[in-house]
Design a protein around this motif. Structure first.
Motif, PDB file in Angstrom:
ATOM      1  N   VAL A 120       0.845  -1.190   0.000  1.00 57.60           N
ATOM      2  CA  VAL A 120       0.000   0.000   0.000  1.00 57.60           C
ATOM      3  C   VAL A 120       0.883   1.243   0.000  1.00 57.60           C
ATOM      4  N   THR A 121       0.577   2.187  -0.892  1.00 57.96           N
ATOM      5  CA  THR A 121       1.306   3.449  -0.965  1.00 57.96           C
ATOM      6  C   THR A 121       0.357   4.601  -0.668  1.00 57.96           C
ATOM      7  N   ASN A 122       0.729   5.448   0.300  1.00 61.85           N
ATOM      8  CA  ASN A 122      -0.065   6.632   0.644  1.00 61.85           C
ATOM      9  C   ASN A 122       0.354   7.778  -0.275  1.00 61.85           C
ATOM     10  N   LEU A 123      -0.614   8.315  -1.031  1.00 57.53           N
ATOM     11  CA  LEU A 123      -0.333   9.361  -2.012  1.00 57.53           C
ATOM     12  C   LEU A 123      -0.808  10.736  -1.556  1.00 57.53           C
ATOM     13  N   GLY A 124      -1.148  10.872  -0.274  1.00 59.24           N
ATOM     14  CA  GLY A 124      -1.621  12.161   0.226  1.00 59.24           C
ATOM     15  C   GLY A 124      -3.115  12.148   0.472  1.00 59.24           C
ATOM     16  N   ASN A 125      -3.691  13.305   0.708  1.00 57.95           N
ATOM     17  CA  ASN A 125      -5.116  13.413   1.000  1.00 57.95           C
ATOM     18  C   ASN A 125      -5.911  13.667  -0.274  1.00 57.95           C
ATOM     19  N   ALA A 126      -7.188  13.263  -0.250  1.00 62.19           N
ATOM     20  CA  ALA A 126      -8.045  13.447  -1.418  1.00 62.19           C
ATOM     21  C   ALA A 126      -9.496  13.485  -0.974  1.00 62.19           C
ATOM     22  N   SER A 127     -10.360  13.940  -1.869  1.00 57.73           N
ATOM     23  CA  SER A 127     -11.796  13.953  -1.600  1.00 57.73           C
ATOM     24  C   SER A 127     -12.545  13.662  -2.890  1.00 57.73           C
ATOM     25  N   THR A 128     -13.781  13.211  -2.745  1.00 55.60           N
ATOM     26  CA  THR A 128     -14.640  12.956  -3.894  1.00 55.60           C
ATOM     27  C   THR A 128     -15.943  13.718  -3.710  1.00 55.60           C
ATOM     28  N   THR A 129     -16.646  13.922  -4.806  1.00 62.24           N
ATOM     29  CA  THR A 129     -17.917  14.648  -4.733  1.00 62.24           C
ATOM     30  C   THR A 129     -19.088  13.746  -4.387  1.00 62.24           C
ATOM     31  N   ASN A 130     -18.901  12.425  -4.506  1.00 64.67           N
ATOM     32  CA  ASN A 130     -20.007  11.515  -4.194  1.00 64.67           C
ATOM     33  C   ASN A 130     -19.442  10.165  -3.789  1.00 64.67           C
ATOM     34  N   SER A 131     -20.278   9.375  -3.125  1.00 60.33           N
ATOM     35  CA  SER A 131     -19.845   8.068  -2.636  1.00 60.33           C
ATOM     36  C   SER A 131     -21.050   7.148  -2.509  1.00 60.33           C
ATOM     37  N   VAL A 132     -20.775   5.837  -2.451  1.00 62.32           N
ATOM     38  CA  VAL A 132     -21.810   4.827  -2.215  1.00 62.32           C
ATOM     39  C   VAL A 132     -21.284   3.865  -1.161  1.00 62.32           C
ATOM     40  N   LEU A 133     -22.042   3.707  -0.078  1.00 62.26           N
ATOM     41  CA  LEU A 133     -21.662   2.802   1.001  1.00 62.26           C
ATOM     42  C   LEU A 133     -22.864   1.999   1.485  1.00 62.26           C
ATOM     43  N   ASN A 134     -23.852   2.679   2.045  1.00 57.67           N
ATOM     44  CA  ASN A 134     -25.003   2.003   2.640  1.00 57.67           C
ATOM     45  C   ASN A 134     -26.219   1.963   1.717  1.00 57.67           C
ATOM     46  N   GLY A 135     -26.267   2.873   0.750  1.00 54.71           N
ATOM     47  CA  GLY A 135     -27.441   2.967  -0.106  1.00 54.71           C
ATOM     48  C   GLY A 135     -27.405   2.005  -1.270  1.00 54.71           C
ATOM     49  N   ILE A 136     -27.381   0.712  -0.975  1.00 54.78           N
ATOM     50  CA  ILE A 136     -27.357  -0.337  -2.000  1.00 54.78           C
ATOM     51  C   ILE A 136     -28.613  -1.170  -1.790  1.00 54.78           C
ATOM     52  N   ASN A 137     -29.696  -0.784  -2.466  1.00 59.12           N
ATOM     53  CA  ASN A 137     -31.021  -1.310  -2.149  1.00 59.12           C
ATOM     54  C   ASN A 137     -31.692  -1.917  -3.376  1.00 59.12           C
ATOM     55  N   PRO A 138     -32.546  -2.925  -3.163  1.00 59.28           N
ATOM     56  CA  PRO A 138     -33.340  -3.442  -4.286  1.00 59.28           C
ATOM     57  C   PRO A 138     -34.408  -2.436  -4.694  1.00 59.28           C
ATOM     58  N   ILE A 139     -35.007  -2.668  -5.875  1.00 55.47           N
ATOM     59  CA  ILE A 139     -36.086  -1.787  -6.325  1.00 55.47           C
ATOM     60  C   ILE A 139     -37.264  -1.897  -5.352  1.00 55.47           C
ATOM     61  N   PRO A 140     -37.980  -0.786  -5.103  1.00 54.63           N
ATOM     62  CA  PRO A 140     -37.946   0.499  -5.818  1.00 54.63           C
ATOM     63  C   PRO A 140     -37.075   1.558  -5.144  1.00 54.63           C
ATOM     64  N   LEU A 141     -36.217   1.168  -4.203  1.00 53.36           N
ATOM     65  CA  LEU A 141     -35.455   2.142  -3.419  1.00 53.36           C
ATOM     66  C   LEU A 141     -34.005   2.236  -3.862  1.00 53.36           C
ATOM     67  N   GLN A 142     -33.724   1.837  -5.112  1.00 54.24           N
ATOM     68  CA  GLN A 142     -32.331   1.771  -5.537  1.00 54.24           C
ATOM     69  C   GLN A 142     -31.711   3.134  -5.807  1.00 54.24           C
ATOM     70  N   THR A 143     -32.490   4.126  -6.216  1.00 56.29           N
ATOM     71  CA  THR A 143     -31.925   5.426  -6.596  1.00 56.29           C
ATOM     72  C   THR A 143     -31.895   6.348  -5.387  1.00 56.29           C
ATOM     73  N   THR A 144     -30.713   6.495  -4.804  1.00 55.10           N
ATOM     74  CA  THR A 144     -30.532   7.340  -3.618  1.00 55.10           C
ATOM     75  C   THR A 144     -29.833   8.646  -3.946  1.00 55.10           C
ATOM     76  N   GLY A 145     -29.245   8.740  -5.141  1.00 57.76           N
ATOM     77  CA  GLY A 145     -28.442   9.900  -5.490  1.00 57.76           C
ATOM     78  C   GLY A 145     -27.018   9.820  -4.990  1.00 57.76           C
ATOM     79  N   GLY A 146     -26.693   8.753  -4.256  1.00 58.66           N
ATOM     80  CA  GLY A 146     -25.376   8.652  -3.633  1.00 58.66           C
ATOM     81  C   GLY A 146     -25.396   9.233  -2.235  1.00 58.66           C
ATOM     82  N   GLU A 147     -24.287   9.142  -1.548  1.00 58.29           N
ATOM     83  CA  GLU A 147     -24.222   9.543  -0.141  1.00 58.29           C
ATOM     84  C   GLU A 147     -23.291  10.717   0.102  1.00 58.29           C
ATOM     85  N   GLY A 148     -22.996  11.464  -0.959  1.00 57.31           N
ATOM     86  CA  GLY A 148     -22.277  12.710  -0.790  1.00 57.31           C
ATOM     87  C   GLY A 148     -20.774  12.556  -0.745  1.00 57.31           C
TER      88      GLY A 148
END
Length: 478
Positions: A98-126
């Motif tokens: 593992v190589t640490n390349l410094g700090n970073a950020s993203t505009t969106n993420s997916v962690l807990n919002g992985i749902n079957p239909i009809p609740l699949q579209t969460t927009g992501g978790e920020g």
């Protein structure tokens, strides 16, 4: 996009994120991989204690079809089950840095919002922030892939329960090659289905698509002939310095002779043991030819071998895989691997064989709620000891309920206990002692026929919890 992908553990369920690649050569050997991710600031690089990489094919391969309808589509998704897997917690499978390349950020993420239909579209978790890291994987046991379309799935586990995020290339990612598919994700609750990270979870008009950041390294070559291999018994447990032997059968299902068929341990030097093999006469099991001499197998024929591993030091129970030179036999745990262990003191060595009704190594369950059964016989060729017997489905999560009992070898009736139990059950097995068992399988859903992964394992553990014997059968719904 930061997509969670992790090995089950620390009270957390499994999450798999996937992105695709294509091979065109007759055989592609993948020896290394690199991928980029985000490690939240609540963890440091030294917290990473396991890395796994999986290869999936494209649905409907390796999948139940039609699917169960819990997601918008399975078209162009990864398959239900993995085609091949390597993990750092397996012996001689992979190493990682593992190589640490410094700090970073993203505009969106997916962690807990992985749902079957009809609740699949969460927009992501920020947004997500953390250390930008690169994980370089060396495949001690390479992936060998025929031409095809595949998905690459890396997974990371930390010892403090922090989830690793796999990063995509920046922004909305157009296709990178002809046939390029977008990234997919699932967790254990959605399994066997998958969701598209952009189209299904983030959503929008138009919805974004994502390509994850990874690279693969390897070689291309002409494909080896396809052969099939099996090893019996499935396990041996011996004292240091004592050879552990087993029988191997290699089948040539093709139309031409396969030459140079020998046997070697995958990743030589991975275990402290010497290895040898020799051809045998299948009618007598007596050795033929000379030690370590490859054989030629005519079309639609087979060759039997005896293999011997002699440990030079103590070895914990290790699922040893083999290469069958001259041919390309996929590694199937419990079919052509040997669970091998060695101790400095005498230990139980349970040689176990399973028998199914059709004598084909398959338990057939009539219908999704039917019942099946098979028998297991053992002999202890090691030291006397108390043995605990259990039954499970390995790494596969199958819709079955399993029971077992020790049986009267003459009548087949349960004697320990008097009726089937989920187990485990305990018994004392003397040196050269024998015992028989009944294993009962109750279906609670459809089990597709994937004999390499959908299997039932019977395990025999000593008082210290070490596995001293194992056997397995395939299971399916009919």
């Amino acid at each position: 996009m930061a997509a969670a992908t992790r090995v089950e553990g620390s009270g957390l369920i499994e999450i798999e994120a996937a992105d695709d690649f294509i091979t065109t050569a007759e055989q592609t050997t993948i020896t290394a991989a690199s991928f980029f991710g985000l490690l939240p600031f609540t963890a440091i690089v030294s917290n990473i204690d396991q890395v796994a990489v999986e290869i999936y094919r494209v649905f409907p391969l390796d999948s139940a079809n039609p699917p169960d309808g819990r997601v918008p589509t399975r078209t162009n998704s990864p398959s239900d089950v993995a085609f091949d897997v390597r993990s750092s917690d397996q012996p001689a499978a992979l190493t990682f840095a593992v190589t640490n390349l410094g700090n970073a950020s993203t505009t969106n993420s997916v962690l807990n919002g992985i749902n079957p239909i009809p609740l699949q579209t969460t927009g992501g978790e920020g947004p997500a922030t953390g250390a930008l890291i690169r994980i370089d994987v060396t495949l001690v046991s390479p992936f060998r892939l025929p031409p095809g379309h595949y998905f690459f799935v890396p997974q990371v586990r930390t010892n403090n329960g922090v989830t690793f995020f796999w990063l995509s290339a920046a922004g909305n990612n157009p296709p990178q090659f002809t046939g390029d598919l977008q990234a997919w994700i699932r967790n254990a609750n959605l399994d066997p289905d998958w969701l598209r990270i952009g189209t299904d979870i983030v959503g929008g008009a138009p919805a974004p698509t994502f390509n994850m950041a990874f690279s693969l390294t390897g070689t291309t070559e002409a494909a080896l002939p396809a052969v099939a291999a099996a090893i019996l018994p499935s396990s041996r447990s011996v004292q240091v310095g004592t050879p552990a032997t087993a029988f191997a059968t290699v089948i040539n299902p093709g139309p031409t002779t396969v030459n140079g068929v020998g046997i070697s341990i995958n990743a030589p030097g991975g275990i402290p043991a010497t290895f040898s093999y020799q051809t045998t006469d299948p009618t007598t099991n007596l050795v033929t030819g000379t030690p370590n001499a490859p054989a030629s197998i005519p079309p639609l024929d087979k060759q039997t071998f005896v293999i011997a591993l002699t440990p030079t030091a103590a070895i914990p129970p290790t699922d040893v895989s083999f290469s069958f030179g001259g041919g390309n036999a996929p590694v199937i745990s419990g079919v052509n691997t040997l669970l091998f262990s060695a101790s400095t003191t005498p230990v139980a060595d349970i040689v176990a064989l399973a028998a199914t009704a059709g004598n084909d190594g398959i338990v057939n369950i009539p219908g999704s709620n039917g019942n099946g059964a098979f028998a297991v016989a053992i002999v202890n060729v090691g030291a006397s000891g108390t043995i605990s017997v259990s039954v499970d489905t390995g790494t596969a999560q199958l819709p079955v309920i399993l029971f077992l009992c020790q049986t009267n070898s003459a009548t087949g009736q349960c004697v320990n206990p008097p009726g089937p139990t989920p187990g485990p059950i305990a018994l004392n097995v003397n040196a050269q002692g024998t015992a028989t068992f009944g294993i009962f399988v109750a279906g609670t859903g459809n089990v597709p026929f994937f004999p390499g992964t959908n299997r039932i394992f019977v395990r025999f553990k000593d008082a210290g919890g070490a596995i001293r014997g194992t056997t397995s059968v395939a299971v399916r719904t009919q």
